[in-house]
Design a protein around this motif. Sequence first.
Motif, PDB file in Angstrom:
ATOM      1  N   SER A  18      12.935  -8.290   0.220  1.00  0.00           N
ATOM      2  CA  SER A  18      12.118  -8.764   1.154  1.00  0.00           C
ATOM      3  C   SER A  18      12.574  -9.082   2.414  1.00  0.00           C
ATOM      4  O   SER A  18      13.377  -9.716   2.344  1.00  0.00           O
ATOM      5  CB  SER A  18      11.203  -9.976   0.448  1.00  0.00           C
ATOM      6  OG  SER A  18      10.492 -10.545   1.369  1.00  0.00           O
ATOM      7  N   THR A  20      11.446 -10.108   5.129  1.00  0.00           N
ATOM      8  CA  THR A  20      10.749 -11.411   5.566  1.00  0.00           C
ATOM      9  C   THR A  20      11.574 -12.569   5.041  1.00  0.00           C
ATOM     10  O   THR A  20      11.871 -13.570   5.864  1.00  0.00           O
ATOM     11  CB  THR A  20       9.354 -11.480   5.161  1.00  0.00           C
ATOM     12  OG1 THR A  20       8.909 -11.159   3.936  1.00  0.00           O
ATOM     13  CG2 THR A  20       8.470 -10.877   6.021  1.00  0.00           C
ATOM     14  N   LEU A  21      11.861 -12.426   3.715  1.00  0.00           N
ATOM     15  CA  LEU A  21      12.707 -13.709   2.960  1.00  0.00           C
ATOM     16  C   LEU A  21      14.131 -13.526   3.787  1.00  0.00           C
ATOM     17  O   LEU A  21      14.624 -14.535   3.695  1.00  0.00           O
ATOM     18  CB  LEU A  21      12.511 -13.373   1.587  1.00  0.00           C
ATOM     19  CG  LEU A  21      10.998 -13.784   0.978  1.00  0.00           C
ATOM     20  CD1 LEU A  21      11.148 -13.778  -0.416  1.00  0.00           C
ATOM     21  CD2 LEU A  21      10.631 -14.980   1.709  1.00  0.00           C
ATOM     22  N   GLY A  41       9.949 -16.227  11.818  1.00  0.00           N
ATOM     23  CA  GLY A  41      10.133 -15.227  11.052  1.00  0.00           C
ATOM     24  C   GLY A  41       9.267 -15.266   9.698  1.00  0.00           C
ATOM     25  O   GLY A  41       8.159 -14.595   9.725  1.00  0.00           O
ATOM     26  N   VAL A  42       9.358 -16.271   9.060  1.00  0.00           N
ATOM     27  CA  VAL A  42       8.676 -16.415   7.531  1.00  0.00           C
ATOM     28  C   VAL A  42       7.424 -16.763   7.819  1.00  0.00           C
ATOM     29  O   VAL A  42       7.233 -17.792   8.558  1.00  0.00           O
ATOM     30  CB  VAL A  42       9.384 -16.954   6.319  1.00  0.00           C
ATOM     31  CG1 VAL A  42       9.343 -18.637   6.856  1.00  0.00           C
ATOM     32  CG2 VAL A  42       9.013 -16.606   5.078  1.00  0.00           C
ATOM     33  N   GLY A  43       6.437 -16.457   6.866  1.00  0.00           N
ATOM     34  CA  GLY A  43       4.926 -16.766   7.272  1.00  0.00           C
ATOM     35  C   GLY A  43       4.760 -17.862   6.303  1.00  0.00           C
ATOM     36  O   GLY A  43       4.405 -17.643   5.102  1.00  0.00           O
ATOM     37  N   LYS A 105       1.904 -13.170  -4.976  1.00  0.00           N
ATOM     38  CA  LYS A 105       3.050 -12.005  -5.166  1.00  0.00           C
ATOM     39  C   LYS A 105       3.001 -11.559  -6.499  1.00  0.00           C
ATOM     40  O   LYS A 105       3.154 -10.448  -7.062  1.00  0.00           O
ATOM     41  CB  LYS A 105       4.339 -12.309  -4.644  1.00  0.00           C
ATOM     42  CG  LYS A 105       5.342 -11.206  -4.152  1.00  0.00           C
ATOM     43  CD  LYS A 105       6.408 -11.851  -3.918  1.00  0.00           C
ATOM     44  CE  LYS A 105       6.587 -11.751  -2.344  1.00  0.00           C
ATOM     45  NZ  LYS A 105       8.083 -12.220  -1.854  1.00  0.00           N
ATOM     46  N   TRP A 129       1.766  -5.312   4.603  1.00  0.00           N
ATOM     47  CA  TRP A 129       2.805  -6.378   4.084  1.00  0.00           C
ATOM     48  C   TRP A 129       3.762  -5.744   3.346  1.00  0.00           C
ATOM     49  O   TRP A 129       3.653  -4.909   2.456  1.00  0.00           O
ATOM     50  CB  TRP A 129       1.885  -7.569   3.314  1.00  0.00           C
ATOM     51  CG  TRP A 129       2.962  -8.664   2.674  1.00  0.00           C
ATOM     52  CD1 TRP A 129       3.828  -9.249   3.723  1.00  0.00           C
ATOM     53  CD2 TRP A 129       2.980  -9.261   1.625  1.00  0.00           C
ATOM     54  NE1 TRP A 129       4.442 -10.335   2.968  1.00  0.00           N
ATOM     55  CE2 TRP A 129       4.220 -10.212   1.617  1.00  0.00           C
ATOM     56  CE3 TRP A 129       2.467  -8.776   0.235  1.00  0.00           C
ATOM     57  CZ2 TRP A 129       4.447 -10.732   0.340  1.00  0.00           C
ATOM     58  CZ3 TRP A 129       2.619  -9.658  -0.788  1.00  0.00           C
ATOM     59  CH2 TRP A 129       3.910 -10.617  -0.540  1.00  0.00           C
ATOM     60  N   VAL A 130       5.077  -6.349   3.562  1.00  0.00           N
ATOM     61  CA  VAL A 130       6.384  -5.871   3.125  1.00  0.00           C
ATOM     62  C   VAL A 130       6.637  -5.483   1.595  1.00  0.00           C
ATOM     63  O   VAL A 130       6.819  -4.518   1.280  1.00  0.00           O
ATOM     64  CB  VAL A 130       7.563  -6.913   3.658  1.00  0.00           C
ATOM     65  CG1 VAL A 130       7.573  -6.827   5.154  1.00  0.00           C
ATOM     66  CG2 VAL A 130       7.367  -8.055   2.931  1.00  0.00           C
ATOM     67  N   ASN A 179      -1.979  -9.747   6.984  1.00  0.00           N
ATOM     68  CA  ASN A 179      -0.397  -9.943   7.445  1.00  0.00           C
ATOM     69  C   ASN A 179       0.007  -8.439   7.497  1.00  0.00           C
ATOM     70  O   ASN A 179       0.145  -7.677   6.645  1.00  0.00           O
ATOM     71  CB  ASN A 179       0.337 -10.728   6.074  1.00  0.00           C
ATOM     72  CG  ASN A 179       1.576 -10.692   6.520  1.00  0.00           C
ATOM     73  OD1 ASN A 179       2.173 -10.619   7.674  1.00  0.00           O
ATOM     74  ND2 ASN A 179       2.330 -11.422   5.341  1.00  0.00           N
ATOM     75  N   TYR A 210      -5.320 -14.941   2.828  1.00  0.00           N
ATOM     76  CA  TYR A 210      -5.278 -15.840   4.292  1.00  0.00           C
ATOM     77  C   TYR A 210      -6.912 -15.975   4.516  1.00  0.00           C
ATOM     78  O   TYR A 210      -7.238 -16.208   5.582  1.00  0.00           O
ATOM     79  CB  TYR A 210      -4.731 -14.788   5.271  1.00  0.00           C
ATOM     80  CG  TYR A 210      -3.238 -14.694   5.175  1.00  0.00           C
ATOM     81  CD1 TYR A 210      -2.466 -15.688   5.623  1.00  0.00           C
ATOM     82  CD2 TYR A 210      -2.854 -13.637   4.592  1.00  0.00           C
ATOM     83  CE1 TYR A 210      -1.024 -15.723   5.424  1.00  0.00           C
ATOM     84  CE2 TYR A 210      -1.334 -13.501   4.702  1.00  0.00           C
ATOM     85  CZ  TYR A 210      -0.576 -14.456   5.061  1.00  0.00           C
ATOM     86  OH  TYR A 210       0.872 -14.432   4.831  1.00  0.00           O
ATOM     87  N   LYS A 242      -1.225 -20.510   1.097  1.00  0.00           N
ATOM     88  CA  LYS A 242      -1.232 -20.386   2.468  1.00  0.00           C
ATOM     89  C   LYS A 242      -2.511 -21.451   2.965  1.00  0.00           C
ATOM     90  O   LYS A 242      -2.122 -22.426   4.060  1.00  0.00           O
ATOM     91  CB  LYS A 242      -1.843 -19.317   3.109  1.00  0.00           C
ATOM     92  CG  LYS A 242      -1.030 -17.998   2.713  1.00  0.00           C
ATOM     93  CD  LYS A 242       0.381 -17.967   3.080  1.00  0.00           C
ATOM     94  CE  LYS A 242       1.069 -16.801   2.405  1.00  0.00           C
ATOM     95  NZ  LYS A 242       2.553 -16.722   2.978  1.00  0.00           N
ATOM     96  N   TYR A 328      -0.187 -14.950  12.257  1.00  0.00           N
ATOM     97  CA  TYR A 328       0.757 -14.050  12.696  1.00  0.00           C
ATOM     98  C   TYR A 328       0.210 -13.361  13.909  1.00  0.00           C
ATOM     99  O   TYR A 328      -1.069 -13.034  14.063  1.00  0.00           O
ATOM    100  CB  TYR A 328       1.129 -12.957  11.709  1.00  0.00           C
ATOM    101  CG  TYR A 328       1.669 -13.226  10.540  1.00  0.00           C
ATOM    102  CD1 TYR A 328       2.917 -13.747  10.106  1.00  0.00           C
ATOM    103  CD2 TYR A 328       0.627 -13.397   9.357  1.00  0.00           C
ATOM    104  CE1 TYR A 328       3.265 -14.335   8.894  1.00  0.00           C
ATOM    105  CE2 TYR A 328       0.921 -13.740   8.074  1.00  0.00           C
ATOM    106  CZ  TYR A 328       2.272 -14.250   7.893  1.00  0.00           C
ATOM    107  OH  TYR A 328       2.656 -14.690   6.615  1.00  0.00           O
ATOM    108  N   ARG A 377       6.764  -8.959  14.739  1.00  0.00           N
ATOM    109  CA  ARG A 377       5.913 -10.107  13.899  1.00  0.00           C
ATOM    110  C   ARG A 377       6.446 -11.445  14.420  1.00  0.00           C
ATOM    111  O   ARG A 377       7.539 -11.762  14.177  1.00  0.00           O
ATOM    112  CB  ARG A 377       5.557  -9.803  12.797  1.00  0.00           C
ATOM    113  CG  ARG A 377       4.368 -10.750  12.151  1.00  0.00           C
ATOM    114  CD  ARG A 377       4.357 -10.915  10.438  1.00  0.00           C
ATOM    115  NE  ARG A 377       5.255 -11.577   9.940  1.00  0.00           N
ATOM    116  CZ  ARG A 377       5.399 -11.891   8.733  1.00  0.00           C
ATOM    117  NH1 ARG A 377       4.584 -11.508   7.871  1.00  0.00           N
ATOM    118  NH2 ARG A 377       6.523 -12.843   8.386  1.00  0.00           N
TER     119      ARG A 377
HETATM  120  N1  GLU Z   1       4.255 -13.618   2.928  1.00  0.00           N
HETATM  121  C1  GLU Z   1       5.021 -14.430   3.962  1.00  0.00           C
HETATM  122  C2  GLU Z   1       5.831 -13.319   5.046  1.00  0.00           C
HETATM  123  O1  GLU Z   1       5.130 -12.351   4.979  1.00  0.00           O
HETATM  124  C3  GLU Z   1       6.032 -15.056   3.035  1.00  0.00           C
HETATM  125  C4  GLU Z   1       7.466 -14.109   2.708  1.00  0.00           C
HETATM  126  C5  GLU Z   1       7.242 -13.222   1.740  1.00  0.00           C
HETATM  127  O2  GLU Z   1       6.832 -13.676   0.509  1.00  0.00           O
HETATM  128  O3  GLU Z   1       7.685 -11.981   1.674  1.00  0.00           O
HETATM  129  O4  GLU Z   1       6.333 -13.876   5.755  1.00  0.00           O
END
Ligand code: GLU
Length: 402
Positions: A18, A20-21, A41-43, A105, A129-130, A179, A210, A242, A328, A377
């Motif tokens: 991921s 984002t992580l 960075g991270v949400g 997730k 979303w990733v 997202n 969200y 969230k 975001y 983002r």
């Molecule tokens: N969903 C959040 C983000 O997009 C947390 C990180 C993730 O789970 O990928 O940053």
Amino acid sequence: MAGEVSWLSERARRIQPSPTLAIDSMAKAMRAEGKDVINFGVGEPDFDTPDNIKEAAFRAIKEGFTRYTPSSGIPELKEAIIEKLEKDNNLLYSKDEIIVSCGAKHSLYNIAQALFDKDDEVIIPVPYWVSYPEQVALNDAKPVFVKTHEENSFILKPEALRECITKKTKALILNSPSNPTGTVYTKKALEAIAEICLRHNVFIISDEIYEKLTYDGNKHISIASLNEEIKKRVIVVNGISKAYAMTGWRIGYAAGPRELVRAMAAIQSQSTSNPTSIAQKAAVEALKGPQDSVQRMVEEFDRRRRFIVNELRSIPGISCIIPAGAFYVFPRIDGLFGKRYAGYMIENSSALSMYLLKEVFVATVPGSAFGDDRYIRLSYATSMDNIKRGLQRIREAIERLR
Ligand code: GLU
Ligand code: PMP
């Protein structure tokens, strides 16, 4: 690199971590080295989990609620989810149509496992979303990307959806509020999508994580609530990460057709077993307890949202629409492409993100991670002070580019 190890499964060689992580880890590592990194960075909400929820977890531990629970979640939590879905979304479900998993997730992953076969096509609106494309590919199905556009608030247009449906189309993944774009789908837009999906027998995976974070009077509507027919073709995904600042507790859930939920429960029983017992008790309190903390968070996010959008708009080379939901902003940055400073050349969104991280210690996520390289983002789930300092640094870094 996994890609070079021939004895790893083809799947393992294909998967990307991921982003984002990964960016979050990089920012945290730099911070551990003593660098003053500002992390957009991270949400994840920067607020603390409300005390009443923590108390419920302490109570669960003290009362010895520390054993295996039913694999798909405790009845008490399923009841709380049913009440929530009825109250907030006007959706009626029974317990065998609900499954609790280790985060939204994980709910999404279970759905992918239970729904997709090899070569099934799954439509994913871009920006996405990733984890959506990777989860689809991990289950041997094929992500089919359909572009959405800023001029249309990144809403998926019915014509664009219709054009990419084939005989192999199994599902559409819809994420509202979105997202990374913050788009909140209107009822009209959802109705058009629902009608097409019904006509072509396409499942809708509706990621509503969200839902509580909407601004300017925009209201979240679940596509499953439009009518009884569409409800049969929708699996709703939601969670507590969230809305209640509970990212680390790992509780998410899904509601949908009982055959699908039963299959997801069987998969879960053979993989993770139950989500953490204590976290499930805390989730009951989150859903049933006082909700005023949610309102306070939304007000604070709203204040930050306005500030960050205004600041970004005042930086030359950047434009930014005001997002209607989530936490975001997704500014357009391709106006900076081709510019340079020192050894840096801004040729794409990753180069800009790297430049900001290395040069001024500001972590952002490149738009390429979400399928659109023209953007980056920023998560504004960080303090106003960080936002002010971070935006000042971004401005200075961008003003240095020639
Ligand atoms: N969903 C959040 C983000 O997009 C947390 C990180 C993730 O789970 O990928 O940053
Ligand atoms: N969906 C979207 C769109 C997200 O941004 C996230 C963020 N982590 C998730 C699902 C998963 O949330 P969680 O697993 O923390 O419940």
